[in-house]
Design a protein around this motif. Structure first.
Motif, PDB file in Angstrom:
ATOM      1  N   ARG A  14      -5.336  19.259   2.283  1.00 28.54           N
ATOM      2  CA  ARG A  14      -4.522  18.051   2.262  1.00 28.54           C
ATOM      3  C   ARG A  14      -5.269  16.929   1.549  1.00 28.54           C
ATOM      4  O   ARG A  14      -6.510  16.896   1.552  1.00 28.54           O
ATOM      5  N   SER A  15      -4.505  16.023   0.990  1.00 27.72           N
ATOM      6  CA  SER A  15      -5.137  14.865   0.367  1.00 27.72           C
ATOM      7  C   SER A  15      -4.223  13.661   0.471  1.00 27.72           C
ATOM      8  O   SER A  15      -3.006  13.786   0.603  1.00 27.72           O
ATOM      9  N   VAL A  34       0.868  -1.177   0.000  1.00 29.99           N
ATOM     10  CA  VAL A  34       0.000   0.000   0.000  1.00 29.99           C
ATOM     11  C   VAL A  34       0.908   1.231   0.000  1.00 29.99           C
ATOM     12  O   VAL A  34       1.767   1.367   0.865  1.00 29.99           O
ATOM     13  N   PHE A  35       0.747   2.096  -0.995  1.00 25.20           N
ATOM     14  CA  PHE A  35       1.595   3.278  -1.138  1.00 25.20           C
ATOM     15  C   PHE A  35       0.689   4.503  -1.173  1.00 25.20           C
ATOM     16  O   PHE A  35      -0.071   4.699  -2.124  1.00 25.20           O
ATOM     17  N   LEU A  36       0.772   5.308  -0.119  1.00 25.10           N
ATOM     18  CA  LEU A  36      -0.056   6.508  -0.009  1.00 25.10           C
ATOM     19  C   LEU A  36       0.859   7.729  -0.016  1.00 25.10           C
ATOM     20  O   LEU A  36       1.844   7.765   0.726  1.00 25.10           O
ATOM     21  N   GLU A  37       0.535   8.704  -0.840  1.00 25.98           N
ATOM     22  CA  GLU A  37       1.315   9.936  -0.886  1.00 25.98           C
ATOM     23  C   GLU A  37       0.444  11.081  -0.378  1.00 25.98           C
ATOM     24  O   GLU A  37      -0.629  11.350  -0.934  1.00 25.98           O
ATOM     25  N   LEU A  38       0.911  11.753   0.675  1.00 26.40           N
ATOM     26  CA  LEU A  38       0.159  12.867   1.234  1.00 26.40           C
ATOM     27  C   LEU A  38       0.593  14.154   0.550  1.00 26.40           C
ATOM     28  O   LEU A  38       1.783  14.437   0.424  1.00 26.40           O
ATOM     29  N   SER A  49      -7.980   9.628  -4.757  1.00 25.10           N
ATOM     30  CA  SER A  49      -7.640  10.794  -3.950  1.00 25.10           C
ATOM     31  C   SER A  49      -8.658  10.960  -2.832  1.00 25.10           C
ATOM     32  O   SER A  49      -9.867  10.873  -3.064  1.00 25.10           O
ATOM     33  N   ILE A  50      -8.152  11.184  -1.624  1.00 24.40           N
ATOM     34  CA  ILE A  50      -9.022  11.349  -0.454  1.00 24.40           C
ATOM     35  C   ILE A  50      -8.644  12.664   0.222  1.00 24.40           C
ATOM     36  O   ILE A  50      -7.546  12.805   0.761  1.00 24.40           O
ATOM     37  N   GLY A  51      -9.528  13.639   0.177  1.00 23.17           N
ATOM     38  CA  GLY A  51      -9.269  14.906   0.841  1.00 23.17           C
ATOM     39  C   GLY A  51      -9.463  14.790   2.335  1.00 23.17           C
ATOM     40  O   GLY A  51     -10.370  14.087   2.797  1.00 23.17           O
TER      41      GLY A  51
END
Length: 254
Positions: free
Chosen positions: A218-219, A203-207, A235-237
């Protein structure tokens, strides 16, 4: 295996929509990489994950390179994530590693360069911290930056060799069904040093964050999500609010 058995629910369904936005939870046996520049929300997200998981009776170790125990409890209170019960019930193990100024637990309190070279090795040998079902290291780049052996190999363009041992160790841990969450500030380490960890992350999440007028938006950009439960968006705000914690926003960074 049911979805419930495959995932660690992030909980707090009636408080925020994070668990739903991430497909119902984090798949067991995953390495999760959370990248973001300073202020992007890596620590707040780590704290939200720890609190929500403990609320679901999942055991968690949170290793912070920034916060002391007192600072951690104060920070959690400021986000309305009361953790005393989880700490007392030993669902949550909090560890502080002062890797930037020396004298940390991972170095055994020593400040000499010989022990600095053993920083990643000491991390792997800290058996107690790997007993939890979920281990969160915030921030992992601080450990990499302060391990001279790792830096030396990266300078010799042998970054994959440098990462090989710790990645092999992580893989052994997650094959037990556990989850490892690593936060990284990509501006503090060479691109080549991060590459191997991006490659192996399940799982790779970039803020990301952007200033819009007086507002900071922010997202979470979902770059990879292997083994997701329900559908996960790209994308999750979100915002971080004092007295509330993580709040999922309908808007995204433009």
């Amino acid at each position: 295996m049911s979805q419930h058995q495959r995932l660690y629910s992030l909980g707090l369904d009636e408080r925020d929509r994070l668990n739903n936005e991430l497909g119902g939870g984090i798949p067991r046996g995953s390495i999760v990489l959370v990248e973001g520049d300073y202020g992007a929300g890596k620590s707040a997200l780590s704290q939200r994950l720890a609190y929500g998981l403990c609320d679901q009776n999942v055991s968690v170790t949170l290793l912070s390179t920034e916060l002391t125990v007192t600072g951690f409890i104060d920070q959690m209170h400021s986000l309305s994530y009361g953790v005393e019960e989880h700490l007392l019930d030993e669902r949550l193990l909090f560890l502080h590693a002062d890797v930037d100024t020396g004298g940390n637990a991972l170095r055994g309190g020593a400040k000499d360069d010989t022990n600095r070279k053993k920083l990643l090795k000491r991390l792997m040998e800290a058996e107690g911290m790997w007993e939890a079902e979920v281990v969160i290291i915030d921030t992992f780049d601080a450990i990499l930056r302060n391990d001279p052996n790792f830096e030396a190999l990266v300078r010799q363009n042998e970054e994959r060799q440098a990462a090989l041992e710790i990645i092999s160790f992580f893989r052994d841990i997650v094959t037990q069904g556990k989850v490892i969450v690593l936060t990284v500030d990509p501006s503090t380490v060479d691109e080549e040093a991060i590459g191997p960890f991006r490659s192996i992350a399940d799982v790779f999440l970039e803020l990301q964050m952007a200033e819009v007028g007086n507002d900071v938006r922010r997202s979470i950009q979902v770059r990879r999500f292997a083994g997701m439960g329900e559908q996960v968006g790209d994308s999750i705000g979100f915002s971080v609010r004092s007295g509330t914690g993580i709040v999922i926003e309908s808007r995204s960074v433009a």
